[in-house]
Design an enzyme around this catalytic site. Structure first.
Site, short mmCIF file in Angstrom:
data_model
loop_
_atom_site.label_atom_id
_atom_site.label_comp_id
_atom_site.label_asym_id
_atom_site.label_seq_id
_atom_site.Cartn_x
_atom_site.Cartn_y
_atom_site.Cartn_z
N LEU A 130 0.88 -1.17 0.00
CA LEU A 130 0.00 0.00 0.00
C LEU A 130 0.92 1.22 0.00
O LEU A 130 1.98 1.22 0.65
CB LEU A 130 -0.90 0.01 1.24
CG LEU A 130 -1.97 -1.09 1.33
CD1 LEU A 130 -2.74 -0.98 2.65
CD2 LEU A 130 -2.94 -1.02 0.15
N ASP A 131 0.51 2.28 -0.71
CA ASP A 131 1.32 3.49 -0.75
C ASP A 131 1.45 4.10 0.64
O ASP A 131 0.60 3.89 1.50
CB ASP A 131 0.64 4.60 -1.57
CG ASP A 131 0.23 4.15 -2.93
OD1 ASP A 131 0.86 3.24 -3.47
OD2 ASP A 131 -0.73 4.76 -3.45
N LYS A 132 2.44 4.96 0.75
CA LYS A 132 2.63 5.71 2.01
C LYS A 132 1.33 6.42 2.42
O LYS A 132 0.96 6.46 3.60
CB LYS A 132 3.74 6.72 1.80
CG LYS A 132 4.11 7.49 3.02
CD LYS A 132 5.31 8.36 2.75
CE LYS A 132 5.65 9.16 3.99
NZ LYS A 132 6.73 10.10 3.76
#
Ligand code: URA
Length: 238
Positions: free
Chosen positions: A103-105
């Site tokens: 998952l992205d930051k």
């Protein structure tokens, strides 16, 4: 059966050299008996360190509520990561505890972590089509017909060889979307909406297969049984 010094080092207790000192010092028992040979092979279930059974000798599978602001990479140059939420011993394991996909930051939500590389491969393979559900808020109402476009399996994102697999879009409010994907291309949700002129303002993954977060708070995790995902298939139906 595994070598004692290797076993303790791989489970993150200490370095292999330290493990040898621990064995020599009598801190390690096998089947209730102190051993002095750090190269002896033992069944991990029989090993105790300072009287305590080994910490998850067969592996780890965790369901984490990923908070915003942490990355899934182990590379410290990319900033604080989700592994910082785990006990230090787990962070030193070999094989490493790693995320199942990323998952992205700036994305929150359900993230699986494991040291079982076979499981990572199986669950991230597009072949198994594990459905992942995302909640997105958008900067504007999407164009009409977007659900049909996403469902068609023809949307081609820049730089990708294959079009996006069919995805299910449900608008839950004029600028709030629920999107179900069965694959995980880089920044896929954000790029799918961006390709149609919408910016994703917030993104949260609420489901992975049958798994949901329940009342886990951001930053919290719980264990799943190692056999939660049966060997033959993708997603259990519970
Ligand atoms: N799609 C994205 O754009 N970001 C994520 O973190 C997951 C899916």
């Amino acid at each position: 059966m595994r070598r004692l010094d290797q076993l303790l080092a791989n489970l993150g207790y200490c370095s292999r050299r330290e493990a040898r000192d621990w064995v020599r010092a009598g801190r390690v028992t096998v089947g209730g008996r102190a051993v002095s040979d750090f190269g002896a092979k033992a069944d991990p279930a029989e090993v105790r360190v300072d009287g305590a059974p080994l910490d998850h000798p067969d592996g780890l599978l965790l369901l984490l509520h990923k908070p915003i602001g942490l990355v899934c990479s182990h590379d410290e140059r990319e900033g604080p990561n989700v592994y910082s939420l785990l006990p230090e011993r787990w962070r030193r394991r070999n094989p490493l505890v790693t995320s199942v996909g990323r998952l992205d930051k700036d994305t929150s939500g359900l993230l699986l972590l494991t040291d079982q590389s076979e499981l990572v491969h199986r669950l991230t393979s597009p072949k198994h089509k594990v459905p992942k559900i995302y909640q997105a808020t958008l900067d504007r109402e999407p164009p009409a017909g977007l659900a049909g476009l996403f469902a068609a399996g023809t949307l081609q994102l820049d730089g990708e060889k294959a079009p996006c697999a069919p995805a299910v879009l449900r608008m839950t409010a004029p600028r709030t979307a629920e999107l179900t994907l069965t694959e995980g291309k880089y920044h896929q949700v954000r790029r799918m909406f961006a390709s149609q002129g919408c910016t994703v303002l917030t993104l949260h993954r609420s489901r992975f297969g049958e798994l949901q977060l329940g009342d886990l708070a951001p930053g919290q995790w719980h264990e799943l049984p190692l056999d939660y995902f049966s060997a033959d298939g993708a997603v259990p139906h519970r």
